[in-house]
Write a protein that holds these residues in place. Structure first.
Motif, PDB file in Angstrom:
ATOM      1  N   GLY A  35       0.798  -1.208   0.000  1.00 10.56           N
ATOM      2  CA  GLY A  35       0.000   0.000   0.000  1.00 10.56           C
ATOM      3  C   GLY A  35       0.830   1.256   0.000  1.00 10.56           C
ATOM      4  N   CYS A  36       1.972   1.253  -0.675  1.00 15.63           N
ATOM      5  CA  CYS A  36       2.914   2.361  -0.555  1.00 15.63           C
ATOM      6  C   CYS A  36       2.823   3.330  -1.715  1.00 15.63           C
ATOM      7  CB  CYS A  36       4.334   1.820  -0.468  1.00 15.63           C
ATOM      8  SG  CYS A  36       4.553   0.670   0.890  1.00 15.63           S
ATOM      9  N   THR A  64      -4.354   7.422 -12.456  1.00 12.26           N
ATOM     10  CA  THR A  64      -5.780   7.608 -12.215  1.00 12.26           C
ATOM     11  C   THR A  64      -6.088   7.133 -10.806  1.00 12.26           C
ATOM     12  OG1 THR A  64      -6.322   5.429 -13.107  1.00 12.26           O
ATOM     13  CG2 THR A  64      -6.367   7.290 -14.644  1.00 12.26           C
ATOM     14  N   ILE A  65      -7.177   7.648 -10.273  1.00 13.65           N
ATOM     15  CA  ILE A  65      -7.578   7.291  -8.914  1.00 13.65           C
ATOM     16  C   ILE A  65      -9.008   6.764  -8.953  1.00 13.65           C
ATOM     17  CG2 ILE A  65      -8.100   8.175  -6.604  1.00 13.65           C
ATOM     18  CD1 ILE A  65      -5.849  10.186  -6.975  1.00 13.65           C
ATOM     19  N   CYS A  78     -14.283  -0.096   5.217  1.00 11.99           N
ATOM     20  CA  CYS A  78     -13.774   1.264   5.049  1.00 11.99           C
ATOM     21  C   CYS A  78     -13.418   1.594   3.599  1.00 11.99           C
ATOM     22  CB  CYS A  78     -12.546   1.449   5.918  1.00 11.99           C
ATOM     23  SG  CYS A  78     -12.872   1.209   7.677  1.00 11.99           S
ATOM     24  N   SER A  79     -13.162   2.869   3.392  1.00 12.10           N
ATOM     25  CA  SER A  79     -12.856   3.374   2.056  1.00 12.10           C
ATOM     26  C   SER A  79     -11.448   2.999   1.637  1.00 12.10           C
ATOM     27  CB  SER A  79     -12.992   4.900   2.046  1.00 12.10           C
ATOM     28  OG  SER A  79     -12.039   5.489   2.919  1.00 12.10           O
ATOM     29  N   LEU A  80     -11.301   2.726   0.353  1.00  9.84           N
ATOM     30  CA  LEU A  80     -10.003   2.449  -0.252  1.00  9.84           C
ATOM     31  C   LEU A  80      -9.853   3.346  -1.471  1.00  9.84           C
ATOM     32  CD1 LEU A  80     -10.183  -1.450  -0.105  1.00  9.84           C
ATOM     33  CD2 LEU A  80      -8.828   0.029   1.403  1.00  9.84           C
ATOM     34  N   VAL A  90      -0.661   0.918  -8.145  1.00  5.11           N
ATOM     35  CA  VAL A  90       0.704   1.171  -7.680  1.00  5.11           C
ATOM     36  C   VAL A  90       0.757   1.444  -6.180  1.00  5.11           C
ATOM     37  CG1 VAL A  90       1.577   1.941  -9.909  1.00  5.11           C
ATOM     38  CG2 VAL A  90       0.533   3.607  -8.367  1.00  5.11           C
ATOM     39  N   TRP A  91      -0.347   1.927  -5.621  1.00  9.27           N
ATOM     40  CA  TRP A  91      -0.434   1.998  -4.169  1.00  9.27           C
ATOM     41  C   TRP A  91      -1.874   2.220  -3.747  1.00  9.27           C
ATOM     42  CZ3 TRP A  91      -0.860   6.653  -0.929  1.00  9.27           C
ATOM     43  CH2 TRP A  91      -0.938   7.854  -1.645  1.00  9.27           C
ATOM     44  N   VAL A  92      -2.144   1.885  -2.477  1.00  9.69           N
ATOM     45  CA  VAL A  92      -3.498   1.954  -1.925  1.00  9.69           C
ATOM     46  C   VAL A  92      -3.528   2.959  -0.792  1.00  9.69           C
ATOM     47  CG1 VAL A  92      -5.391   0.669  -0.876  1.00  9.69           C
ATOM     48  CG2 VAL A  92      -3.889  -0.466  -2.531  1.00  9.69           C
TER      49      VAL A  92
END
Length: 816
Positions: A35-36, A64-65, A78-80, A90-92
């Motif tokens: 998650g980095c 993009t998100i 919970c939200s991710l 690439v990360w969370v």
């Protein structure tokens, strides 16, 4: 071929050389899987608090998100926030103050949720349909096509229905997926004529069963934690919100908020000094596990003896406290709660503080002083978690804790609660209709292995069968969707293995999941699932705050993974019911349609497009004071119990269970029926029933590193959350056990290996093992080196709800 850890061809070998293996190697090499955030993309002003954000990224790739949510059976869900480049995560991240003002509440994911990239890209991820090529439970599989997988699963389903009838088909209890479209296989089976139902859950069977007998069935849950801010004394029985409900805006948040704001004295009553005791909790009251009802009985005796009960409340609002409030047919028989406490009825034992002290391990003087505080301090807020009820005597434990605030009239007033678990608020979202099940028969979910092994022997009197006097057929076909309850989260894993491995009993098991947990090793066909954040998904949850998370697919589907809705649609097509199943709608069509139905009932909800854009929608709720309306007007707001009042004596329970077949230890000594009052019943395997061979009590608890067994396979989380057995120094010293030693915990059901945590934070005579560790044995009685507590638990159900008593165990501990 896909094999278990013990087979010649491992899961990692299976994916070696595939695109996933290349992706995994690249991701591990870059240090980006946990998650980095890519260091090169992090703004300089954020660098100071980007402790976990390290690693490289693809130069020049557009980011993009997308929003998503955790869908595991955690109330937080919970939200991710997924950062994606070149169709790869690439990360969370999660919802933080940068997404809204600093004062905005934040449903932030815990570190488990932020490690999803590890899980997504794990070498153990299931990528293709597979079929079993070894014995059930061996974990040996080979890749097949989707056509073959669907053909095999549907052909066998039709064969079972034609030969045995629809009651032979079953969807076992599972909690790996929570969302508004998480029941596609139930919908499919209903279109095929139905399936055997289940009732109860593994989490709350005992308390969910007993609460309606006392308070009725119309949602008389507890008060919210925010309401407890007005309390002067808070009693928490067997609950640890900071461990069981982690996350930024779930009960963990509410509990910490309460501790910071209340001036109340807080007592945590538990056999462990759990993590929620830390901080502002006034005192830990260590108690022997399974004896909470005895503590309440000792307190009740002291209140009665000193005329400190609230007789006005008990006579106005309650049934069954004393002779005056007993139903007419039972008066004069010493069957009231008061008669039980004072030794005038039932077991004829006076429940003095000395009696309770010998059972609970809490001194008689401390019980007296606690009773004095309860009698003289108001408002009193009484709350219980789900640990005390998940026992062989759990129904009566939960009932006893609920009776405590009634004795002093501390219900329905500001700052009080009714002794159940805290209230949780949430916006209401419609879910995909599973349709009507033509089969009306149901079993307790915990007894599915009995229904496979000897279902036709199960009746309404001996096994809680509902909708029929008895089962007409054993379970022959199961669809196990996102569940590890066939073995790992069930009980007595060795016995479960014996039943499931015999494919002449349950003839076919279809398994759907993201990774090969132990339960999946019993599948005849395995289908590769997508995470909810790899597809459009929506969920609503909350606590003192409520929220909705609307997510879109973070990436395109990889390999041959599909959504469960797609899988069920393919099966429906083969079975000739596709039009009825889909109604011409995709899963995304259904989610949008369901959301619009919700908006018609709740005009505060934003539009669909607004929800997709914002990802996270939060809503504040006023504090909930349990049973306030009933307290204000007991006649106008009568409960839906038979009397309309709180029933401390339940004639309904007595009549419903008449003629039941009970085993030794299911009820009070000398009784042939189940107690119709909140009584203390010694456990089958408890502090009063230890043996020379197994002299220690064994209890489970929830662990920070997992939600049940989810995340239980990830090496990084296992490293920082090792599987340990908590043992008191008094018990460890005599066995030559020191901190960090490898030990074996053993009883009549099996043996596990794990590390020793020598600590005074667990009561003497008790060993505590966190539940959910992944089983690592052969199912034939070998030592389970994964340390799963369910290697040591019994499949005998609790007597009333037929629920799982997984905290009721005895054991011995030795140094390995």
């Amino acid at each position: 071929m896909l094999g278990s850890q013990n087979s010649a061809l491992s899961r990692r070998t299976f994916v070696k050389g595939s695109a996933l293996a290349s992706l995994g190697a690249a991701a591990f090499g870059s240090g980006m899987l946990f998650g980095c955030s890519p260091e090169s993309e992090a703004p300089k002003e954020e660098a100071a608090d980007d402790v976990l954000k390290t690693g490289a990224t693809t130069v020049g790739a557009e980011e993009t998100i997308t929003w998503g949510h955790c869908a595991i059976n955690c109330p937080g869900r919970c939200s991710l926030k997924f950062h994606v480049q070149d169709d790869e995560v690439v990360w969370v991240d999660t919802y933080t103050s940068s997404d809204a003002g600093f004062d905005d509440p934040q449903p932030r994911a815990c570190l488990r949720g932020r490690s999803y990239r590890r899980w997504m890209n794990s070498p153990d991820r299931i990528n293709y349909p597979m079929k079993r090529v070894g014995k059930r439970g061996e974990g040996k599989y080979e890749q097949i096509s989707w056509d073959e997988a669907i053909e095999t699963a549907t052909t066998k389903l039709q064969e079972v229905i034609d030969k045995y009838g629809n009651e032979a088909v079953y969807v076992p209890y599972a909690t790996g997926v929570s969302a508004t479209t998480s029941r596609p296989f139930n919908r499919l089976l209903n279109l095929m004529g139905g399936y055997l139902n289940f009732y109860n859950s593994y989490s709350t069977a005992q308390i969910s069963c007993i609460t309606p007998y006392m308070y009725g069935s119309k949602g008389n849950g507890g008060s919210s934690f925010s309401a407890a801010e007005d309390a002067k004394l808070v009693l928490i029985f067997g609950s640890s919100p900071t461990e069981t409900r982690q996350g930024g805006l779930t009960t963990h948040y509410d509990w910490v908020h309460l501790r910071e704001r209340t001036g109340a004295k807080i007592y945590m009553i538990d056999y462990r000094m759990n993590d929620s005791v830390m901080g502002h909790s006034e005192q830990w009251l260590p108690i022997n596990p399974g004896t909470d009802a005895a503590l309440v009985a000792g307190i009740a005796h002291e209140l009665i003896a000193n005329n400190q009960v609230d007789l006005d409340f008990l006579h106005t609002y309650c049934v069954g406290y004393d002779e005056e409030t007993m139903p007419e047919a039972y008066q004069g028989k010493n069957m009231s709660y008061r008669a039980y406490i004072m030794g005038e009825g039932y077991d004829m034992v006076e429940k003095t503080p000395e009696w309770a002290a010998a059972i609970t391990g809490i001194s008689a003087d401390r019980i007296r002083s606690l009773a004095e505080e309860i009698a003289t301090t108001s408002p009193l807020y009484v709350n219980q978690g789900w640990g005390p009820q998940r026992r062989s005597n759990g129904e009566w434990t939960a009932w006893s804790i609920m009776a405590l605030p009634c004795l002093v009239g501390q219900i329905g007033l500001p700052g009080t609660s009714n002794g159940t678990r805290e209230a949780r608020n949430s916006p209401s979202l419609a879910s995909m209709s599973a349709g009507e099940n033509p089969i009306k028969t149901s079993i307790p979910c915990f007894l599915f292995t009995d229904a496979i092994d000897h279902g036709t022997e199960m009746t309404s009197k001996n096994a809680g069968v509902k909708g029929a006097d008895a089962l007409s057929v054993n379970i022959k076909y199961m669809i196990n969707y996102a569940g590890n309850c066939l073995t790992n989260q069930h009980s007595d894993i060795n016995k479960a293995h014996e039943i499931l491995a015999d494919d002449s009993k349950c003839e076919f098991i279809l398994g759907i999941d993201t990774v090969m947990c132990d339960s999946m090793n019993y599948s005849d066909i395995v289908l590769p699932d997508l995470f909810r954040f790899e597809q459009t998904s929506q969920i609503a949850t909350g606590s003192d705050w409520g929220y909705v998370i609307t997510g879109t697919a973070c990436t395109t589907p990889k390999f041959e993974r599909k959504t469960a809705y797609e899988m069920a649609s393919l099966m429906a097509e083969k079975l000739g019911v596709q039009d009825e199943f889909t109604e011409g709608k995709t899963e995304e069509d259904r989610i949008k349609e369901q959301y619009e139905e919700s908006r018609e009932k709740d005009d505060e909800l934003p539009t669909w497009d607004e929800m997709v854009e914002r990802g996270v929608y939060t809503r504040a709720y006023d504090p909930v004071v349990s049973m306030k309306k009933f307290r204000d007007d007991p006649a106008g707001n009568a409960l839906d119990t038979p009397s309309g009042k709180i029933e401390i004596f339940s004639e309904k329970l007595l009549q419903f269970t008449e003629g039941w077949e009970l085993a030794e230890g299911d009820t009070l000594p000398g009784m042939e029926t189940l107690p119709p009052i909140p009584a203390y019943i010694p456990e089958w395997y408890g502090v009063e029933t230890t043996t020379d061979e197994f002299p220690l009590v064994l209890a489970g608890f929830h662990y920070r590193g997992r939600i049940h067994s989810s995340w239980g396979f990830l090496p990084e989380l296992k490293e920082v959350n090792p599987q340990e057995a908590w043992i008191n120094p008094v018990d460890a010293e005599g066995r030559g056990i020191k901190q960090g030693d490898t030990i074996h915990v053993k009883n009549e059901f099996g043996e596990i290996e794990l590390l020793a945590k020598v600590t005074p934070r667990v009561v003497p005579g008790t060993v505590a093992v966190s539940q959910g560790a992944w089983y690592d044995g052969d199912g034939l009685g070998s030592v389970d080196k994964g340390g799963s507590i369910n290697t040591l638990t019994t499949q005998r159900p609790s007597p009333l709800s037929k629920g799982n008593p997984q905290h009721t165990n005895i054991c011995e501990v030795t140094k390995a």
